[in-house]
Design an enzyme around this catalytic site. Structure first.
Site, PDB file in Angstrom:
ATOM      1  N   ASP A  29       0.840  -1.198   0.000  1.00 34.04           N
ATOM      2  CA  ASP A  29       0.000   0.000   0.000  1.00 34.04           C
ATOM      3  C   ASP A  29       0.878   1.253   0.000  1.00 34.04           C
ATOM      4  OD1 ASP A  29      -3.233   0.456   0.921  1.00 34.04           O
ATOM      5  OD2 ASP A  29      -1.883   2.173   1.095  1.00 34.04           O
ATOM      6  N   ILE A  30       0.464   2.246  -0.770  1.00 34.53           N
ATOM      7  CA  ILE A  30       1.235   3.491  -0.888  1.00 34.53           C
ATOM      8  C   ILE A  30       1.173   4.318   0.401  1.00 34.53           C
ATOM      9  CG2 ILE A  30      -0.584   5.038  -1.771  1.00 34.53           C
ATOM     10  CD1 ILE A  30       1.411   5.848  -3.989  1.00 34.53           C
ATOM     11  N   ASN A  85     -12.879  -3.326   2.308  1.00 34.13           N
ATOM     12  CA  ASN A  85     -13.839  -2.248   2.524  1.00 34.13           C
ATOM     13  C   ASN A  85     -14.845  -2.215   1.378  1.00 34.13           C
ATOM     14  OD1 ASN A  85     -12.473  -1.408   4.862  1.00 34.13           O
ATOM     15  ND2 ASN A  85     -11.055  -0.157   3.669  1.00 34.13           N
ATOM     16  N   GLY A  91     -15.687   2.642   3.696  1.00 31.13           N
ATOM     17  CA  GLY A  91     -14.386   3.281   3.499  1.00 31.13           C
ATOM     18  C   GLY A  91     -13.672   2.859   2.225  1.00 31.13           C
ATOM     19  N   GLN A  92     -14.409   2.332   1.251  1.00 30.09           N
ATOM     20  CA  GLN A  92     -13.782   1.934  -0.011  1.00 30.09           C
ATOM     21  C   GLN A  92     -13.510   3.164  -0.871  1.00 30.09           C
ATOM     22  OE1 GLN A  92     -16.166  -0.681  -2.439  1.00 30.09           O
ATOM     23  NE2 GLN A  92     -14.529  -1.021  -3.920  1.00 30.09           N
ATOM     24  N   HIS A  98     -10.235  -5.349  -3.401  1.00 32.66           N
ATOM     25  CA  HIS A  98      -8.899  -5.521  -2.836  1.00 32.66           C
ATOM     26  C   HIS A  98      -8.999  -5.916  -1.379  1.00 32.66           C
ATOM     27  CE1 HIS A  98     -10.122  -1.288  -2.582  1.00 32.66           C
ATOM     28  NE2 HIS A  98      -9.469  -1.225  -1.422  1.00 32.66           N
ATOM     29  N   HIS A 100      -6.951  -5.752   2.040  1.00 28.44           N
ATOM     30  CA  HIS A 100      -5.831  -5.204   2.801  1.00 28.44           C
ATOM     31  C   HIS A 100      -5.292  -6.316   3.691  1.00 28.44           C
ATOM     32  CE1 HIS A 100      -6.816  -0.791   2.276  1.00 28.44           C
ATOM     33  NE2 HIS A 100      -8.014  -1.300   2.028  1.00 28.44           N
TER      34      HIS A 100
HETATM   35  P1  5GP Z   1      -9.685   1.397   0.228  1.00 29.75           P
HETATM   36  O1  5GP Z   1      -9.658   2.748   0.866  1.00 29.75           O
HETATM   37  O2  5GP Z   1     -10.427   1.422  -1.089  1.00 29.75           O
HETATM   38  O3  5GP Z   1     -10.111   0.279   1.110  1.00 29.75           O
HETATM   39  O4  5GP Z   1      -8.179   1.039  -0.089  1.00 29.75           O
HETATM   40  C1  5GP Z   1      -7.477   1.612  -1.139  1.00 29.75           C
HETATM   41  C2  5GP Z   1      -6.028   1.574  -0.748  1.00 29.75           C
HETATM   42  O5  5GP Z   1      -5.261   1.787  -1.914  1.00 29.75           O
HETATM   43  C3  5GP Z   1      -5.624   2.652   0.250  1.00 29.75           C
HETATM   44  O6  5GP Z   1      -5.085   2.039   1.415  1.00 29.75           O
HETATM   45  C4  5GP Z   1      -4.592   3.487  -0.508  1.00 29.75           C
HETATM   46  O7  5GP Z   1      -3.528   3.923   0.306  1.00 29.75           O
HETATM   47  C5  5GP Z   1      -4.124   2.531  -1.586  1.00 29.75           C
HETATM   48  N1  5GP Z   1      -3.691   3.180  -2.807  1.00 29.75           N
HETATM   49  C6  5GP Z   1      -4.347   4.186  -3.468  1.00 29.75           C
HETATM   50  N2  5GP Z   1      -3.659   4.515  -4.578  1.00 29.75           N
HETATM   51  C7  5GP Z   1      -2.569   3.727  -4.613  1.00 29.75           C
HETATM   52  C8  5GP Z   1      -1.466   3.603  -5.532  1.00 29.75           C
HETATM   53  O8  5GP Z   1      -1.373   4.300  -6.537  1.00 29.75           O
HETATM   54  N3  5GP Z   1      -0.517   2.673  -5.237  1.00 29.75           N
HETATM   55  C9  5GP Z   1      -0.601   1.879  -4.122  1.00 29.75           C
HETATM   56  N4  5GP Z   1       0.399   0.987  -3.925  1.00 29.75           N
HETATM   57  N5  5GP Z   1      -1.624   1.964  -3.247  1.00 29.75           N
HETATM   58  C10 5GP Z   1      -2.592   2.870  -3.489  1.00 29.75           C
END
Ligand code: 5GP
Ligand code: ZN
Length: 112
Positions: A29-30, A85, A91-92, A98, A100
């Site tokens: 994760d970034i 999520n 919180g998606q 995906h 986590h």
């Molecule tokens: P969500 O919030 O949808 O459950 O998770 C999305 C996740 O993707 C977040 O934890 C966010 O930090 C990660 N993310 C968003 N953009 C990027 C990216 O460009 N590269 C990587 N490695 N992670 C990303």
């Protein structure tokens, strides 16, 4: 289709890979929320947990098996959390299913 994670899977956007096979891709994760935080995604585009059905669900079992194997390889013997999520309240923020995987510290429950 304008999907961030499809572009990451295709290599159009760089990522730090932790795992890859023909059905799924894993990358760090970034914006890590724990000392270990990576995402496991199916290569086939599924928009989120609410788009899972009997036809596309098999990859999820595969992803959990891969996570268990990776956890052993990465030495996550104290445990880890797998989170998917869904939607606004869940919180998606990215519309490609995906999981986590968070580890390396004690994680609060219930989540905020
Ligand atoms: P969500 O919030 O949808 O459950 O998770 C999305 C996740 O993707 C977040 O934890 C966010 O930090 C990660 N993310 C968003 N953009 C990027 C990216 O460009 N590269 C990587 N490695 N992670 C990303
Ligand atoms: Zn996608």
């Amino acid at each position: 289709m304008d999907c961030l994670f499809c572009k990451i899977i295709a290599g159009e956007i760089p990522s730090k890979k932790v795992y890859e096979d023909d059905r799924c891709y894993g990358f760090y994760d970034i914006d890590p929320q724990a000392p270990v935080h990576f995402l496991m995604v199916p290569k086939a585009h599924i928009s989120g947990p609410d788009a899972v059905n009997e036809e596309n669900a098999a990859v999820i079992g595969h992803i959990y098996a891969v996570i268990a194997s990776l956890a052993r390889e990465l030495g996550l013997e104290n445990g880890y959390r797998v989170v998917a999520n869904c939607g606004k309240d869940g919180g998606q923020t990215v519309g490609h299913l995906h999981f986590h995987v968070l580890a390396g510290r004690g994680l609060a429950w219930p989540p905020g």
